[in-house]
Design an enzyme around this catalytic site. Structure first.
Site, PDB file in Angstrom:
ATOM      1  N   ASP A 345       6.510   3.534 -11.281  1.00 49.08           N
ATOM      2  CA  ASP A 345       4.980   3.121 -11.785  1.00 49.08           C
ATOM      3  C   ASP A 345       4.221   4.362 -12.274  1.00 49.08           C
ATOM      4  OD1 ASP A 345       5.172   0.736 -11.137  1.00 49.08           O
ATOM      5  OD2 ASP A 345       3.681   0.665  -9.397  1.00 49.08           O
ATOM      6  N   ASP A 645       4.209  -2.543  -6.764  1.00 43.49           N
ATOM      7  CA  ASP A 645       3.039  -2.516  -5.759  1.00 43.49           C
ATOM      8  C   ASP A 645       2.757  -4.114  -5.632  1.00 43.49           C
ATOM      9  OD1 ASP A 645       2.007  -2.620  -8.219  1.00 43.49           O
ATOM     10  OD2 ASP A 645       0.920  -0.810  -8.034  1.00 43.49           O
ATOM     11  N   ASP A 649       6.606  -7.777  -8.058  1.00 41.84           N
ATOM     12  CA  ASP A 649       7.516  -6.878  -7.874  1.00 41.84           C
ATOM     13  C   ASP A 649       8.692  -6.876  -6.670  1.00 41.84           C
ATOM     14  OD1 ASP A 649       6.314  -5.464 -10.127  1.00 41.84           O
ATOM     15  OD2 ASP A 649       4.990  -4.411  -8.693  1.00 41.84           O
TER      16      ASP A 649
HETATM   17  P1  ATP Z   1       1.326   0.913 -13.787  1.00 40.57           P
HETATM   18  O1  ATP Z   1       2.354  -0.022 -14.095  1.00 40.57           O
HETATM   19  O2  ATP Z   1       1.708   2.272 -14.649  1.00 40.57           O
HETATM   20  O3  ATP Z   1       0.947   1.205 -12.387  1.00 40.57           O
HETATM   21  P2  ATP Z   1      -0.941  -0.595 -13.921  1.00 40.57           P
HETATM   22  O4  ATP Z   1      -0.185  -1.312 -12.991  1.00 40.57           O
HETATM   23  O5  ATP Z   1      -2.129   0.088 -13.812  1.00 40.57           O
HETATM   24  O6  ATP Z   1       0.111   0.652 -14.585  1.00 40.57           O
HETATM   25  P3  ATP Z   1      -1.696  -2.999 -15.032  1.00 40.57           P
HETATM   26  O7  ATP Z   1      -2.832  -2.686 -13.801  1.00 40.57           O
HETATM   27  O8  ATP Z   1      -0.770  -3.954 -14.879  1.00 40.57           O
HETATM   28  O9  ATP Z   1      -1.015  -1.497 -15.269  1.00 40.57           O
HETATM   29  O10 ATP Z   1      -2.579  -3.063 -16.127  1.00 40.57           O
HETATM   30  C1  ATP Z   1      -1.966  -3.477 -17.401  1.00 40.57           C
HETATM   31  C2  ATP Z   1      -3.202  -3.511 -18.489  1.00 40.57           C
HETATM   32  O11 ATP Z   1      -4.311  -4.230 -18.184  1.00 40.57           O
HETATM   33  C3  ATP Z   1      -3.802  -2.139 -18.735  1.00 40.57           C
HETATM   34  O12 ATP Z   1      -3.259  -1.295 -19.627  1.00 40.57           O
HETATM   35  C4  ATP Z   1      -5.141  -2.347 -19.193  1.00 40.57           C
HETATM   36  O13 ATP Z   1      -5.301  -2.540 -20.658  1.00 40.57           O
HETATM   37  C5  ATP Z   1      -5.290  -3.800 -18.477  1.00 40.57           C
HETATM   38  N1  ATP Z   1      -6.353  -3.620 -17.313  1.00 40.57           N
HETATM   39  C6  ATP Z   1      -6.068  -2.759 -16.346  1.00 40.57           C
HETATM   40  N2  ATP Z   1      -6.871  -2.862 -15.320  1.00 40.57           N
HETATM   41  C7  ATP Z   1      -7.922  -3.852 -15.924  1.00 40.57           C
HETATM   42  C8  ATP Z   1      -9.072  -4.463 -15.428  1.00 40.57           C
HETATM   43  N3  ATP Z   1      -9.484  -4.208 -13.998  1.00 40.57           N
HETATM   44  N4  ATP Z   1      -9.710  -5.221 -16.119  1.00 40.57           N
HETATM   45  C9  ATP Z   1      -9.445  -5.780 -17.231  1.00 40.57           C
HETATM   46  N5  ATP Z   1      -8.171  -5.149 -17.709  1.00 40.57           N
HETATM   47  C10 ATP Z   1      -7.589  -4.236 -17.262  1.00 40.57           C
END
Ligand code: ATP
Length: 950
Positions: A345, A645, A649
């Site tokens: 990740d 996480d 997954d």
């Molecule tokens: P990684 O896979 O690298 O850990 P991540 O799991 O943080 O990334 P996600 O959390 O799935 O990725 O986020 C995907 C997308 O959703 C982000 O690129 C962002 O545009 C949007 N996003 C993330 N957090 C929020 C939030 N709290 N509220 C709204 N949109 C969000």
């Protein structure tokens, strides 16, 4: 619905043995609260403390994986031991009572050592499961907070969400799309929908939809519930057999060794029978011939090996835990060492998960935000002076306000000590608003939130509904720009292309970009549904935030590349953001393209396998893409470690050779599916675990390369004696000359070998352990190297011992007579083998190159082992009692000196072997190879060539 009368003391009833008597599922939520003397705002702290002392902690007594008796039986029930037991009985039957008893003593000793070590190893591994603590979100005195699940008491109000493990038995008081998988309890793996409405009193466990049970997993939605039973009083606590969390001590390696053990045993038995025949043919007495055959079995079987393997694995597990990788499944210790690809990740693992908004965009302008971290110290600028709230254009103010309202994070503290609770992405938005002078807390009080759709990775947005301070409501939406933009109606001032171009521009700088939109809702709506955010929104703007890579991750990525391991980043973020961060981390060259999840979906399996192997950055990836990626890489022969996480997954974590879950931010569901859990969520800890995995394997090979030659050498000494030594006629009896007595062979095989081989399990890692290619998972344990080394060293050892035996015997015979000369010569032979072993063990401390490489004094247990052995050996020669048992004689200093000198021959011999091997093929384990040999290897070469496009 009929309700039972309240008990005299409701709470007492709630979690006592009689709790099953209260049909909580059939009580209304009000009645449930009443009986538990609790309410929607939870217990007061004082109440909770008092109940905790009354009910005890909310933990389940775990059953041991394997009872001590079973473990003991496993020690005895090995082919090695059976041969020994039969030998002991045979020896006694043949009238060799002392020999028989010594063999029996060895069996008992070996079983005990093995038992104690494995028991301790099992305990250590069991303790690890407690290293990943479970927390629960509880409402106490009206405030939400995280407490260890062990501190929950009946009456506590708890919030659960997708990914959580339900911490206790609880009566639901509120829910939204709540689904719970109750396989742990009912065996049913299809998630069941749960909601607070009362169900019939006679409903079966699986139909009690208003109650959630401890130990089950929330697969989607959110819920609020009041605890009705904790610890052993829960449904799961009652059926304790379900909890036998077996700490299996079997791994592929121990299994491979077990089958090798069987082969060795059969081979030894065959040779023993042959030896019996040769002995009889040469004129041995039957009893003498049988004893020789038994002796061979006793000498040649590596009895100590199984215990050494278990100990090496257990040490590996403990070291990994110290380096923040908690092993949940023992085989992972070995598999880690052969990992060829790590899929990680991004957020929080490769990056710091410390987001700071650095850029704002509205249809009318661009702004930069200064200052980093959560302290709202910094400024908002737009081509000139800092902009305070009063100077801020309306649209920028709206963008910041909406970002802070459609948001669950909170900023606390002040004066240099700012803390953020909640999602760092959201925290960044709050900080940005505060920097512009907006008072987030006050705004939240003014525009009260009516409802919300929480953020989920699959949706990529979050929506909230607020009171607009007048008659109506306002809906706010924030999320991934593509997702938000698709729901917006643009007014013509800017086009969709303009916005996407701006997103690209920010993302290419490595920023995560969120779009924020709003819509006025005229009617006084109270509930938010997915349809409400389907379209017609007005785009307020974009916020770009930076999450810098972890320094130690950059370092760990470099280490992995050197170790021939490819690191791939798999993120939910935007492609351009991912590419920029990927380049910063050194995963790929700047400007190299990554691949977006949507594109993966369109590929067939062959194409996917190609893309999976040639790409190192994957963006906007959904959990199902992860699963396909793992499979594709495995199809190409890779050993894949995959992090995860979220709830979804779990399949990918299970499919991966090493599933890695996040200890801090990971869901309980992902931890449950994983092989290892990182207690610090840090990529560097995966690299550390790989390094430890390689060390463990090295040390096992070292132990093997040490133990096996001894056994073969002893067998050779014996074979040589039976085949060639003269048979003497002593008092009318044919007595063969033997270089060693059976008891002496046992002494060497157990006492010496174990005290010298065990320290090898503690050996420090070799300095080049992360500069070699990964081990092939299908490489045989008895590699070419181990076999050759065994042959070489065994021959040398046998030659030295036999030579000195004959020399000493013929020298002493005229002076002291047969019996005394024989005892001295045999003692001499034992001494020679032992000094040989001591020198050889030092050589075994590294597989290649000189011992200086690992540092002569880097492993103190080596000197403890040698010291102990020297003392024992002195006792063996000089203590009368020992002399009687083992038939030894005291040796002169000169004779001892000679045996040490002959033992030292192993130093130049093995030194030469190492040097030749090093020149020939770079070692027993694959080292980085020259280009022309790459095609032989199943793993792609590390480093730049691999990462550049063809
Ligand atoms: P990684 O896979 O690298 O850990 P991540 O799991 O943080 O990334 P996600 O959390 O799935 O990725 O986020 C995907 C997308 O959703 C982000 O690129 C962002 O545009 C949007 N996003 C993330 N957090 C929020 C939030 N709290 N509220 C709204 N949109 C969000």
């Amino acid at each position: 619905m009929r309700e039972p009368p309240p008990a005299a003391s409701g709470v007492e009833d709630a979690s006592g043995p009689a709790s099953g008597a209260v049909p909580w599922h059939a009580l209304s939520t009000e009645r449930a609260f009443e009986r538990l003397e609790s309410g929607p705002s939870g217990l007061a702290d004082e109440q909770a403390r008092e109940r905790l002392s009354r009910h005890g902690p909310n933990v389940l007594e775990r059953q041991k994986g394997e009872g001590p008796l079973k473990l003991l039986w496993r020690q005895v029930n090995s082919p090695f031991i059976w041969v020994l037991i039969v030998s002991a009985v045979l020896a006694v039957v043949m009238g060799k009572v002392t020999d028989g008893l010594v063999v029996a003593a060895v069996v008992v000793l070996n079983t005990l050592i093995g038992f104690v070590q494995e028991f301790r190893a099992g305990k250590a591994i069991e303790a690890l499961s407690r290293m990943v603590p479970q927390n629960a979100t509880v409402v106490r005195a009206g405030h939400k907070r995280a407490v260890p699940a062990a501190e929950l008491v009946p009456g506590d109000v708890v919030e659960i969400a997708a990914g959580d493990k339900v911490p206790a038995d609880m009566r639901l008081v509120g829910s939204r799309n709540l689904q719970v998988e109750e396989a742990a309890l009912t065996g049913e793996s299809v998630p069941a929908a749960k909601q607070p409405s009362v169900v019939a009193e006679d409903a079966e466990l699986g139909d009690r939809t208003s109650v959630v049970f401890g130990g089950t997993l929330v697969t989607s939605g959110v819920g609020q519930a009041v605890v009705i039973a904790t610890g052993g009083a829960t449904e799961l606590g009652r059926i304790s057999e379900m909890l036998s969390e077996a700490t299996d001590l079997q791994t592929p390696l121990t299994k491979a060794l077990a089958s090798i053990a069987k082969v060795i045993t059969v081979a030894i038995l065959v040779v023993s029978v042959l030896l019996l025949g040769v002995g009889l043919w040469r004129g041995y007495d039957l009893s003498e011939a049988v004893v020789v055959a038994i002796t061979l079995a006793v000498a040649a079987i590596p009895e100590g090996l199984p215990a050494i393997v278990t100990i090496a694995l257990a040490i590996g597990v403990q070291r990994m835990a110290a380096r923040r990788a908690v092993i949940r499944k023992l085989p992972a210790v070995e598999t880690l060492g052969s990992t060829t690809v790590i899929c990680s990740d991004k957020t929080g693992t490769l990056t710091r998960n410390e987001m700071t908004v650095q850029a704002l965009w509205t249809p009318t302008g661009r702004y930069t935000v200064t200052g980093v971290g959560y302290a709202p110290r910094g400024e908002l600028r737009r081509d000139g002076p800092a902009l305070s709230e009063s100077l801020l254009p309306d649209d920028a103010k709206e963008l910041l306000l909406a970002g802070a309202l459609c948001n669950d994070a909170a900023l606390e503290g002040g004066d240099g000590d700012w803390r953020m609770t909640g999602d760092p992405t959201e925290g960044a938005l709050v900080v940005a608003a505060e920097k512009a002078g907006l008072r987030v807390e006050e705004s939240r009080a003014r525009f009260t939130r009516v409802d919300a759709i929480p953020f989920e990775s699959e949706n990529q947005f979050m929506a909230t509904l607020h009171d607009d301070g007048r008659e109506g409501r306002v809906l706010l939406l924030k999320g991934a720009p593509e997702v938000v933009l698709a729901r917006c109606e643009l007014d013509g001032v800017v086009s969709r292309e303009d916005v996407l171009e701006e997103v690209e521009r920010l993302a290419r700088r490595g920023m995560r970009v969120l779009a924020v939109a709003s819509r006025q809702v005229p009617e006084a709506k109270d509930q938010l549904a997915l349809e409400d955010v389907g379209g017609g929104l007005e785009l307020l703007g974009l916020q770009g935030m930076m999450d810098p890579p972890r320094e130690e991750a950059i370092e760990a990525v470099r280490a992995c590349h050197e170790a021939g391991i490819v690191v791939k980043m798999i993120t939910g973020d935007h492609l351009a953001t991912a590419e920029a961060i990927g380049a910063k981390l050194g995963l790929q060259e700047p400007g190299m393209p990554g691949v977006a999840g949507a594109k993966l979906g369109a590929l067939d399996d062959t194409q996917l396998a190609h893309v999976a192997e040639s790409t190192n950055v994957f963006a906007r990836v959904a959990p199902e893409h992860k699963l396909r990626l793992v499979r594709a890489l495995q199809g190409r022969g890779h050993v894949v470690a995959m992090t995860g996480d979220g709830v979804n997954d779990a399949p990918a974590l299970k499919q991966a050779n090493i599933g890695v879950a996040m200890g801090i931010t990971g869901t309980a569901v992902s931890k449950e599916a994983a092989d290892i859990v990182l207690t610090d969520d840090n990529f560097a800890s995966i690299a550390a675990a790989v390094e430890e995995g390689r060390r463990v394997y090295d040390n096992l090979i070292k132990s093997l390369a040490f133990v096996l030659p001894t056994n073969l050498g002893l067998a050779l000494i014996l074979l040589c004696g039976v085949a060639f030594f003269p048979i003497q006629d002593i008092g009318g009896k044919a007595v063969p000359l033997m270089a060693m007595l059976p008891t002496q062979l046992l002494w060497i095989n157990l006492v010496a070998t174990v005290s010298l081989a065990l320290p090898l399990a503690f050996e420090a890692r070799e300095p080049d352990v992360m500069r070699r290619r990964p081990r092939r998972p299908d490489a045989p344990v008895l590699s070419h190297f181990v076999v050759m080394r065994t042959g070489l060293v065994a021959l040398l050892m046998a030659a030295g011992a036999i030579g000195l035996f004959l020399w000493e015997y013929s020298r002493e015979l005229p002076a002291v007579g047969h019996a005394r000369a024989l005892a001295e010569a045999q003692t001499m032979a034992v001494n020679t083998v032992i000094s040989f072993q001591i020198f050889y063990m030092v050589m075994c401390r590294t597989l290649t190159g000189s011992v200086r490489k690992v540092g002569l004094f880097s492993n103190p247990t080596v000197f403890m082992g040698i010291g102990a052995l020297v003392l024992l050996q002195l006792a063996f020669m000089y203590v009368p009692f020992m002399r009687r048992i083992f038939g030894t004689a005291p040796l002169s200093l000169e004779a001892i000196g000679l045996s040490v000198l002959v033992g030292a021959v192993v130093l130049p011999a093995v030194g030469l072997e190492k040097w030749l091997r090093g020149r020939k093929d770079g070692g027993p384990v694959q080292r980085p190879r020259a280009r022309e040999r790459e095609d032989e290897d199943h793993t792609p070469p590390p480093g730049r060539r691999e990462r550049l496009p063809a």
